[in-house]
Design a protein around this motif. Structure first.
Motif, PDB file in Angstrom:
ATOM      1  N   PHE A   1    -106.493  -9.708  -6.839  1.00  0.00           N
ATOM      2  CA  PHE A   1    -105.203  -9.027  -6.817  1.00  0.00           C
ATOM      3  C   PHE A   1    -104.579  -8.935  -8.212  1.00  0.00           C
ATOM      4  O   PHE A   1    -103.976  -7.922  -8.562  1.00  0.00           O
ATOM      5  N   LYS A   2    -104.686  -9.984  -9.017  1.00  0.00           N
ATOM      6  CA  LYS A   2    -104.115  -9.959 -10.361  1.00  0.00           C
ATOM      7  C   LYS A   2    -104.791  -8.883 -11.207  1.00  0.00           C
ATOM      8  O   LYS A   2    -104.123  -8.102 -11.906  1.00  0.00           O
ATOM      9  N   ILE A   3    -106.118  -8.859 -11.159  1.00  0.00           N
ATOM     10  CA  ILE A   3    -106.856  -7.838 -11.909  1.00  0.00           C
ATOM     11  C   ILE A   3    -106.511  -6.441 -11.387  1.00  0.00           C
ATOM     12  O   ILE A   3    -106.327  -5.499 -12.168  1.00  0.00           O
TER      13      ILE A   3
ATOM     14  N   SER B   1    -103.775  -5.464 -10.086  1.00  0.00           N
ATOM     15  CA  SER B   1    -102.430  -5.053 -10.492  1.00  0.00           C
ATOM     16  C   SER B   1    -102.453  -4.427 -11.885  1.00  0.00           C
ATOM     17  O   SER B   1    -101.753  -3.438 -12.150  1.00  0.00           O
ATOM     18  N   VAL B   2    -103.271  -4.993 -12.776  1.00  0.00           N
ATOM     19  CA  VAL B   2    -103.431  -4.397 -14.104  1.00  0.00           C
ATOM     20  C   VAL B   2    -104.139  -3.053 -13.989  1.00  0.00           C
ATOM     21  O   VAL B   2    -103.764  -2.071 -14.640  1.00  0.00           O
TER      22      VAL B   2
ATOM     23  N   LEU C   1    -108.247  -9.001 -20.158  1.00  0.00           N
ATOM     24  CA  LEU C   1    -108.407  -9.846 -18.972  1.00  0.00           C
ATOM     25  C   LEU C   1    -109.633 -10.753 -19.061  1.00  0.00           C
ATOM     26  O   LEU C   1    -109.846 -11.591 -18.181  1.00  0.00           O
TER      27      LEU C   1
ATOM     28  N   LYS D   1    -107.874 -11.317  -1.958  1.00  0.00           N
ATOM     29  CA  LYS D   1    -106.794 -11.870  -2.776  1.00  0.00           C
ATOM     30  C   LYS D   1    -107.293 -12.338  -4.142  1.00  0.00           C
ATOM     31  O   LYS D   1    -106.516 -12.417  -5.096  1.00  0.00           O
ATOM     32  N   ARG D   2    -108.567 -12.636  -4.230  1.00  0.00           N
ATOM     33  CA  ARG D   2    -109.139 -13.152  -5.476  1.00  0.00           C
ATOM     34  C   ARG D   2    -108.921 -12.208  -6.650  1.00  0.00           C
ATOM     35  O   ARG D   2    -108.729 -12.643  -7.795  1.00  0.00           O
TER      36      ARG D   2
END
Length: 325
Positions: A225-227, A229-230, A90, A222-223
């Motif tokens: 959220f992608k991290i 999810s991993v 990431l 929300k900033r």
């Protein structure tokens, strides 16, 4: 359906209580500060009393299996390594990386895990309390290792002393140690003490779950959220699979296998935030990780327990399972 309904009966009540805590926050029935106050009450009083009482009453004659301690050490190490690998993929910065790794191996076994074990077993096995001691020690040790950027100015002996201090002053460790000593010296538990402790500690698990919901603050997260999810994949899927693989490889009994699953399969702990702040990490990343892993753990815990039932590790139709050997 014959296995899905009993699975939901085990898992869903825990998350309905968490949801209730969140709804109480949303309607402003209690101020946000109550979440911190309840967490302090749990951490410093209720949970140490609960764990100490359980260890005081358990049978220590069977000892503690070295293979279980080995699995906890190896599983935590492999989870931390997986977290480091994911952080590299990431491309997280030097503050975010240790926060991510800690969130991957610092599970909420004290709140959600303990409440889940109460649903799975007639009584909390002796190995649970002793496993908590091992796991809490490992978490503090590994946290001091991964947050190296915040301790570059500290000498090695100061860092070792810092880890030792965090372990021996941890209220959960103190409660477990007190219960162990009282049990070891066969100090009888008077009925008055037992009744009082029983009434007080009965509030611990429900309040712990409520406090998780009360602590949820979705705005502004929300900033990451992608991290997150991993992180959720590492914490909720990969980590328990690693623990279970080690358990099967060492042919652990079913009871210990379920304990290993709960320790490794629970979401990121609320206390991970305090550790992150103390050691200079990326606070918002950990906050988002706690939120997302807790929500998604409803589905992962349900899936794993459903699989256990399908494989015959658990018996549908009974929340409290027969003794597992």
């Amino acid at each position: 359906m014959d296995k899905l309904l009993p699975t939901l009966e085990i898992v869903l009540p825990l998350f309905l209580i968490i949801l209730l805590g969140y709804l109480i926050r949303r309607v402003k029935l209690l101020p946000p500060s109550y979440a911190d106050a309840s967490s302090r009450l749990l951490f410093y009083v209720l949970l140490p009393l609960l764990y100490g009482q359980d260890l005081w009453n358990t049978d220590l004659s069977q000892g503690y299996p070295a293979s279980l301690a080995l699995i906890l050490i190896l599983g935590t190490t492999l989870t931390a390594a997986a977290g480091w690998g994911a952080a590299r993929l990431l491309r997280l910065d030097e503050k975010q990386t240790p926060s991510f790794i800690q969130s991957a191996f610092h599970g909420n076994f004290g709140y959600i895990g303990y409440a889940l074990l109460q649903r799975l077993f007639k009584g909390i096995p002796t190995t649970v309390s002793l496993s908590f001691i091992v796991t809490i020690t490992l978490i503090n040790l590994y946290a001091s290792i991964v947050y190296t950027h915040g301790a570059k100015t500290q000498s090695l002996h100061k860092r070792i002393f810092s880890v030792f201090k965090r372990v021996v002053t941890n209220p959960l460790i103190i409660g477990l140690a007190a219960g162990f000593i009282l049990n070891l010296f066969k100090v009888p538990q008077p009925k008055l003490v037992s009744s009082t402790l029983g009434m007080v500690t009965a509030t611990a698990s429900p309040l712990a779950l409520l406090s998780i919901g009360l602590a949820f603050d979705i705005k502004g997260q929300k900033r990451f959220f992608k991290i997150a999810s991993v992180l959720s994949f590492v914490k909720l899927v990969l980590s328990p699979l690693l623990g279970l693989a080690l358990a099967f490889a060492l042919k652990m009994p079913i009871q210990e296998t379920l304990i290993i699953f709960v320790i490794f399969g629970t979401p990121t702990a609320l206390s991970a935030r305090a550790v992150d702040q103390e050691l200079g990490g990326s606070g918002p990343l950990v906050d988002t990780g706690i939120l997302v892993t807790t929500v998604l753990s409803l589905f992962t815990l349900t899936a794993f327990i459903f699989a256990f039932m399908s494989l015959g590790f658990l018996w549908p139709g009974s929340l409290n399972q027969p003794d597992l050997e």
